[in-house]
Design a protein around this motif. Structure first.
Motif, short mmCIF file in Angstrom:
data_model
loop_
_atom_site.label_atom_id
_atom_site.label_comp_id
_atom_site.label_asym_id
_atom_site.label_seq_id
_atom_site.Cartn_x
_atom_site.Cartn_y
_atom_site.Cartn_z
N LEU A 107 111.71 85.71 -50.41
CA LEU A 107 112.14 85.21 -51.71
C LEU A 107 113.10 84.06 -51.49
O LEU A 107 113.72 83.95 -50.43
CB LEU A 107 112.81 86.32 -52.53
N GLY A 108 113.20 83.19 -52.46
CA GLY A 108 114.28 82.22 -52.50
C GLY A 108 114.17 81.02 -51.59
O GLY A 108 115.06 80.16 -51.61
N LEU A 109 113.13 80.91 -50.75
CA LEU A 109 113.03 79.73 -49.91
C LEU A 109 112.63 78.54 -50.78
O LEU A 109 111.67 78.61 -51.54
CB LEU A 109 112.03 79.96 -48.77
N PRO A 110 113.35 77.43 -50.68
CA PRO A 110 113.26 76.39 -51.71
C PRO A 110 112.06 75.45 -51.55
O PRO A 110 111.61 75.16 -50.43
CB PRO A 110 114.56 75.61 -51.52
N ALA A 123 116.54 73.96 -57.21
CA ALA A 123 116.53 75.23 -57.93
C ALA A 123 115.15 75.87 -58.03
O ALA A 123 115.00 76.91 -58.66
CB ALA A 123 117.09 75.02 -59.34
N ARG A 124 114.12 75.27 -57.43
CA ARG A 124 112.76 75.82 -57.49
C ARG A 124 112.62 76.89 -56.41
O ARG A 124 111.97 76.67 -55.37
CB ARG A 124 111.73 74.72 -57.31
N ASN A 125 113.22 78.01 -56.64
CA ASN A 125 113.30 79.08 -55.64
C ASN A 125 112.86 80.39 -56.29
O ASN A 125 113.51 80.86 -57.22
CB ASN A 125 114.74 79.21 -55.12
N HIS A 159 108.53 72.45 -43.46
CA HIS A 159 107.98 73.52 -44.30
C HIS A 159 108.95 73.84 -45.42
O HIS A 159 110.17 73.94 -45.21
CB HIS A 159 107.72 74.78 -43.47
N LEU A 160 108.42 74.00 -46.63
CA LEU A 160 109.21 74.31 -47.81
C LEU A 160 108.57 75.46 -48.58
O LEU A 160 107.35 75.64 -48.53
CB LEU A 160 109.31 73.08 -48.73
#
Length: 618
Positions: free
Chosen positions: A264-267, A273-275, A593-594
């Motif tokens: 979870l939460g990887l941007p 804020a797209r996490n 990587h995002l």
């Protein structure tokens, strides 16, 4: 701090790509090339974290093993044809490797012992190493006490107990355990962390060398026995099989569910804020996963997911947003309220860090096409669906008959309000068309006259209102008036049109759409899903290219006869994989990587594109 500014603590966070994944078909852990476990939830994928320094280096918790001296080179690879991860560190004093794995038990054993095993082996020279085990339970919110044991320690929290056994003595350091130890050539040390899942007191002899070797060999045998079921014999065996092994790691064996990602939460943008929390079951992603597994011959996994899906169909209700939810928990709950972990700074300052997912309350009409298409394939290539499943599908289709011509958030889960998306119409067409196929092929009961009429209405609507005659492309949103052209907004999801048999790949409309996407959404082999400046999605910040769209691009090129271009694009995409063949959701401007990692959606698209390109090449 603004959304565009990282936290200034970048040195404390490994790049997302610098990780490998291990798991036991219940949960998974990320292990960095620095020997640190910085993400692990127990006992399930969607449980609160035990180690979470991936999302907060100071408050998240971790398990570190590393040489005391300076490390010159770090390498990481998978033990061949398995999900056992080997991290090697080369120093002036010698070479050491850490073997990380989680033992897997078959037959959905209710007494499964959930264990994270770390075996440290000195390959050459003599070396001093240090280990620190610093769990931070419940996303770092719950304190715990540490109790010394004869062969290790026990971490006791409010809702979870962890047993850590070791072949060397451990020291208590506040709420953490630590050790320093010397290893000569060929010597090893074993650590075994077990989550208390009600299976009883851990076996004290499990940390001796013979038991460790037996556990290692049993885990190797499990993964190799599973992989031997693959029917793929094409040109890209290593990448396809690594993707298959990754999809298997993202399968929750007791339920048959397939999660979208273990994190979870990887941007999608560092500092942005797209996490999101991806540790759940998206109907869309899981349906595509079912397709990929069937194509490779893994029918047992397909059957397990069909069993899970049957439960959701049986529970379907005529709700406001449809009989099915977009996303479910592993055990089938649809209530996944978003919560912000205010105390965590996020990966390199990317906040907010969210658990839960608000997409569970959206209307996404495309899921019915993806779902029914996967059922169609399972019925055709698996063991066939039951009478009860067909009855449930007919009830779902009855709802779709009345609501297909509605606005929704569609595949990309935008937060700018509901729109009339061309892709959603496309997948509604797929839902009706596949039901007609199944009914005719097997003589199943259904209102074929009504179904055929609706199918044709959807087809003509897409051709009239989803096609821009000026730009000569299919577009993201339907025009409001059939006498006026739609907005010229491209969407990479429309690359799937020939793959779902809506149009021929030789159709001039599709070929000109491919040309338009090539000019406006493709950067080398990388593909953006759409242009947010043209079509605002209700979210701040930017994002990278979507890896799944890049593999769809490969398949679209192959189907339109551009085989050499497709092969080059696929080979380029392989260069964006990380060092062990894994992909995050997106690729950034400099190839970083995002987004959540690794993503099932991307790996299943890799499998599909490789299989279809193999076929096109002969």
């Amino acid at each position: 701090m603004s959304d565009d500014e990282p936290s200034g603590r970048d040195e404390e966070y490994l790049p997302i790509a610098e990780h490998g994944l291990i798991g036991d078909l219940r949960t998974a852990a990320l292990v960095g090339t620095d020997g640190r476990v910085d993400w692990f939830c127990a006992p399930r994928f969607d449980s609160p974290s035990v180690f979470g320094s991936l999302l907060d280096a100071r408050r998240g918790g971790y398990w570190e093993i590393a040489p005391v001296c300076q490390v010159a080179t770090r390498n990481q690879f998978y033990f061949p044809d398995t999900n056992i991860l080997i991290t090697r560190m080369l120093t002036a004093d010698g070479i050491v490797e850490i073997q990380d794995f989680m033992p897997v038990l078959r037959d959905r054993d209710p007494h499964h012992r959930q264990r994270l095993v770390r075996r440290v082996v000195n390959v050459r020279g003599r070396m001093r190493l240090a280990a620190r085990i610093a769990p931070r339970l419940n996303y770092g919110r719950d304190p715990h006490r540490l109790e010394p044991m004869p062969d290790g320690v026990r971490f006791v929290g409010a809702s979870l107990t962890l047993w850590l056994r070791s072949s060397i003595a451990l020291e208590v350091d506040g709420s953490d355990a630590r050790a320093e130890f010397d290893l000569g050539g060929g010597e090893s040390v074993l650590f075994d962390l077990e989550a208390d899942t009600g299976a009883g007191t851990p076996d004290a002899c499990a940390v001796n060398p013979a038991a460790a070797e037996q556990l290692f060999e049993a885990t190797v045998a499990f993964w190799r026995r599973w992989l031997r079921q693959s029917t793929y014999t094409g040109r890209w065996r290593e990448m396809v099989h690594r993707s298959a092994l990754t999809l298997k790691l993202l399968t929750h064996e007791p339920s048959g569910a397939v999660v979208a990602a273990p994190t979870l939460g990887l941007p999608e943008q560092v500092g942005g804020a797209r996490n999101w929390d991806y540790r759940y079951v998206w109907i869309r992603d899981a349906a595509f996963s079912l397709y990929a597994l069937l194509r490779l011959g893994f029918t047992q996994e397909a059957q397990a997911f069909m069993d899970w899906l049957t439960g959701r169909l049986r529970e379907a209700t005529d709700g406001v947003e449809g009989p099915l939810r977009v996303v479910y928990s592993i055990d089938g709950h649809a209530d996944l309220p978003e919560e912000v972990l205010e105390h965590w700074e996020g990966y390199r300052g990317s906040s907010p860090v969210r658990t839960g997912n608000g997409a569970s309350g959206q209307r996404q009409l495309d899921i019915y096409g993806e779902l029914i298409d996967s059922v169609y394939l399972f019925d055709k290539y698996g063991v066939g669906i039951s009478h009860e499943s067909w009855t449930d599908l007919c009830a779902v289709l009855d709802w779709l008959m009345e609501h297909w011509d509605s606005a929704d958030e569609s595949i990309w889960e935008t937060r700018a309000g509901q729109q009339h998306h061309t892709y959603s119409r496309l997948m509604c067409w797929v839902a009706v068309e596949r039901m007609i196929r199944m009914a005719r092929r097997r003589g199943l009961p259904g209102d074929l006259g009504r179904w055929t009429t609706v199918r044709d209405r959807i087809y003509h609507q897409i051709m009239a209102r989803g096609w821009d005659p000026r730009a000569r492309t299919f577009v993201q949103r339907l025009s409001a008036d059939p006498d006026r052209p739609p907005e010229d907004i491209l969407d990479a999801s429309l690359l799937l049109m020939p793959m779902v048999k809506f149009v021929s790949p030789a159709d001039p409309r599709f070929r000109s759409t491919v040309d338009a996407i090539a000019g406006r959404l493709v950067a080398d082999s990388l593909v953006f899903r759409y242009d947010p400046e043209q079509a605002p999605d209700g979210l701040d910040g930017t994002e990278g290219t979507f890896s799944i769209c890049s593999f769809w691009w490969v398949e679209a090129l192959a189907r339109t006869g551009e085989v050499e271009q497709a092969r080059l694009a696929l080979e380029k995409m392989f260069t964006y994989a990380n060092h062990v063949g894994l992909y995050a959701e997106q690729i950034g401007l400099t190839g970083e990587h995002l987004g959540n990692f690794p993503q099932a959606f991307t790996h299943l698209a890799l499998i599909s594109s490789a299989i279809n390109l193999d076929r096109a090449m002969g």
